[in-house]
Design an enzyme around this catalytic site. Structure first.
Site, PDB file in Angstrom:
ATOM      1  N   ASP A   8       5.100 -43.357 -34.377  1.00 45.82           N
ATOM      2  CA  ASP A   8       5.677 -42.014 -34.432  1.00 45.82           C
ATOM      3  C   ASP A   8       5.204 -41.340 -35.721  1.00 45.82           C
ATOM      4  O   ASP A   8       4.917 -42.011 -36.724  1.00 45.82           O
ATOM      5  CB  ASP A   8       7.203 -42.072 -34.404  1.00 45.82           C
ATOM      6  CG  ASP A   8       7.817 -40.679 -34.292  1.00 45.82           C
ATOM      7  OD1 ASP A   8       7.591 -40.013 -33.266  1.00 45.82           O
ATOM      8  OD2 ASP A   8       8.505 -40.243 -35.229  1.00 45.82           O
ATOM      9  N   GLU A  10       5.811 -37.660 -38.325  1.00 48.29           N
ATOM     10  CA  GLU A  10       6.469 -36.405 -38.657  1.00 48.29           C
ATOM     11  C   GLU A  10       5.415 -35.499 -39.267  1.00 48.29           C
ATOM     12  O   GLU A  10       4.478 -35.972 -39.939  1.00 48.29           O
ATOM     13  CB  GLU A  10       7.621 -36.629 -39.635  1.00 48.29           C
ATOM     14  CG  GLU A  10       8.753 -37.500 -39.100  1.00 48.29           C
ATOM     15  CD  GLU A  10       9.449 -36.926 -37.887  1.00 48.29           C
ATOM     16  OE1 GLU A  10       9.426 -35.684 -37.705  1.00 48.29           O
ATOM     17  OE2 GLU A  10      10.016 -37.703 -37.099  1.00 48.29           O
ATOM     18  N   ASP A  53      11.512 -24.645 -39.949  1.00 43.17           N
ATOM     19  CA  ASP A  53      12.067 -25.313 -38.770  1.00 43.17           C
ATOM     20  C   ASP A  53      11.773 -26.804 -38.790  1.00 43.17           C
ATOM     21  O   ASP A  53      12.605 -27.621 -38.373  1.00 43.17           O
ATOM     22  CB  ASP A  53      11.503 -24.693 -37.486  1.00 43.17           C
ATOM     23  CG  ASP A  53      12.053 -23.295 -37.228  1.00 43.17           C
ATOM     24  OD1 ASP A  53      13.092 -22.953 -37.826  1.00 43.17           O
ATOM     25  OD2 ASP A  53      11.443 -22.553 -36.432  1.00 43.17           O
ATOM     26  N   HIS A  58      13.119 -32.985 -39.880  1.00 42.32           N
ATOM     27  CA  HIS A  58      12.877 -34.264 -40.563  1.00 42.32           C
ATOM     28  C   HIS A  58      13.528 -34.356 -41.941  1.00 42.32           C
ATOM     29  O   HIS A  58      13.739 -35.460 -42.452  1.00 42.32           O
ATOM     30  CB  HIS A  58      11.381 -34.565 -40.670  1.00 42.32           C
ATOM     31  CG  HIS A  58      10.545 -33.491 -41.302  1.00 42.32           C
ATOM     32  ND1 HIS A  58      10.695 -33.084 -42.609  1.00 42.32           N
ATOM     33  CD2 HIS A  58       9.532 -32.750 -40.801  1.00 42.32           C
ATOM     34  CE1 HIS A  58       9.803 -32.162 -42.894  1.00 42.32           C
ATOM     35  NE2 HIS A  58       9.096 -31.909 -41.818  1.00 42.32           N
ATOM     36  N   HIS A 153      15.224 -36.752 -37.842  1.00 38.22           N
ATOM     37  CA  HIS A 153      14.056 -37.476 -37.355  1.00 38.22           C
ATOM     38  C   HIS A 153      13.393 -38.193 -38.531  1.00 38.22           C
ATOM     39  O   HIS A 153      13.233 -37.635 -39.610  1.00 38.22           O
ATOM     40  CB  HIS A 153      13.057 -36.504 -36.733  1.00 38.22           C
ATOM     41  CG  HIS A 153      13.495 -35.950 -35.421  1.00 38.22           C
ATOM     42  ND1 HIS A 153      12.648 -35.839 -34.346  1.00 38.22           N
ATOM     43  CD2 HIS A 153      14.690 -35.480 -34.996  1.00 38.22           C
ATOM     44  CE1 HIS A 153      13.298 -35.314 -33.318  1.00 38.22           C
ATOM     45  NE2 HIS A 153      14.543 -35.079 -33.709  1.00 38.22           N
ATOM     46  N   ASP A 158      12.474 -43.707 -35.738  1.00 36.28           N
ATOM     47  CA  ASP A 158      12.194 -43.297 -34.361  1.00 36.28           C
ATOM     48  C   ASP A 158      11.301 -44.310 -33.660  1.00 36.28           C
ATOM     49  O   ASP A 158      11.455 -44.559 -32.455  1.00 36.28           O
ATOM     50  CB  ASP A 158      11.550 -41.915 -34.341  1.00 36.28           C
ATOM     51  CG  ASP A 158      12.549 -40.807 -34.654  1.00 36.28           C
ATOM     52  OD1 ASP A 158      13.729 -41.129 -34.874  1.00 36.28           O
ATOM     53  OD2 ASP A 158      12.153 -39.633 -34.683  1.00 36.28           O
TER      54      ASP A 158
END
Length: 232
Positions: A8, A10, A53, A58, A153, A158
């Protein structure tokens, strides 16, 4: 030996093509569908600020990333870790798009040249649960994976959750124990254990558990369009 990496990322925003960059990579290793503990977790300096946003998603501040390595400094570490493995990613096009953009900026080959393949758990989930929400949180709820500690997140968290979701989606096992050295022979092969040496207790379900089980079976039958073998 089957080696899979649950991955995963970010990012600073939603568009690699528009210049957004990776700020965190989290990877969890599975060997023969068991967690090994050989994980990879990196924070990266994206050389740009995150969109407002994205920060809400995160929570990784621009200031925190200022002294972190750039992708160029860790690219070989990442590729060496991933090399030859099958990747498991939720909404794989997004993460692969960002990773390949980072590699392109460095004049390196696409990630697909280094790995064995990719499994997209979002596609798997859509096949099993058509018409339902299939976000990571929704799948955790549906498959009984505890995500109560996920308030923001995070790539490593994750990836850990997605590893459990993947096992649930593929019906392999209910838990992911860390693989112990005592389970492996000297050559790395798995040692068979004769289960007949154990006397296992039989615990009957209570009425609430029976009803919950029936509800799960009914949901699976509905999702399969009435094609489950136990109904036949």
């Amino acid at each position: 030996m089957s080696r899979q990496i649950v991955l995963d990322t970010e990012t600073t925003g939603l568009s690699a093509a528009a210049g957004d960059r990776i700020i965190e990579i989290g990877c969890v290793e599975l060997v023969n569908r068991k967690l090994t503990g050989n994980n990879l977790h990196l924070y990266l300096n994206p050389e740009r600020d995150s969109h407002e946003d994205a920060l809400k998603v995160h929570g990784i501040s621009n200031e925190f990333l200022r002294d972190k390595p750039r992708f160029a400094e860790v690219v070989d570490t990442v590729l060496d870790y991933l090399r030859g493995a099958e990747l498991i990613i939720h909404n794989a096009d997004f993460d692969l798009g960002f990773l390949n953009k980072e590699l392109e900026l460095l004049g390196r080959e696409p990630l697909e040249q280094h790995i064995a393949g990719v499994i997209d758990t979002l596609r798997l989930a859509k096949q099993q649960f058509p018409g339902k929400r299939n976000s990571l949180d929704a799948l955790c709820d549906r498959l009984g994976v505890d995500n109560s500690h996920r308030t923001l997140h995070g790539a490593l968290l994750d990836a850990e959750l997605l590893a459990e979701v993947y096992i649930g989606l593929t019906r392999g096992q209910d838990a992911l124990p860390i693989e112990g050295e005592e389970e492996l022979a000297a050559d790395g092969a798995r040692v068979s254990i004769d289960l007949r040496q154990f006397e296992l207790p039989v615990i009957e379900p209570n009425e609430a558990e029976r009803l919950a089980h029936q509800a799960v079976l009914a949901e699976l039958d509905k999702a399969s369009g009435g094609r489950t073998l136990w109904v036949r």
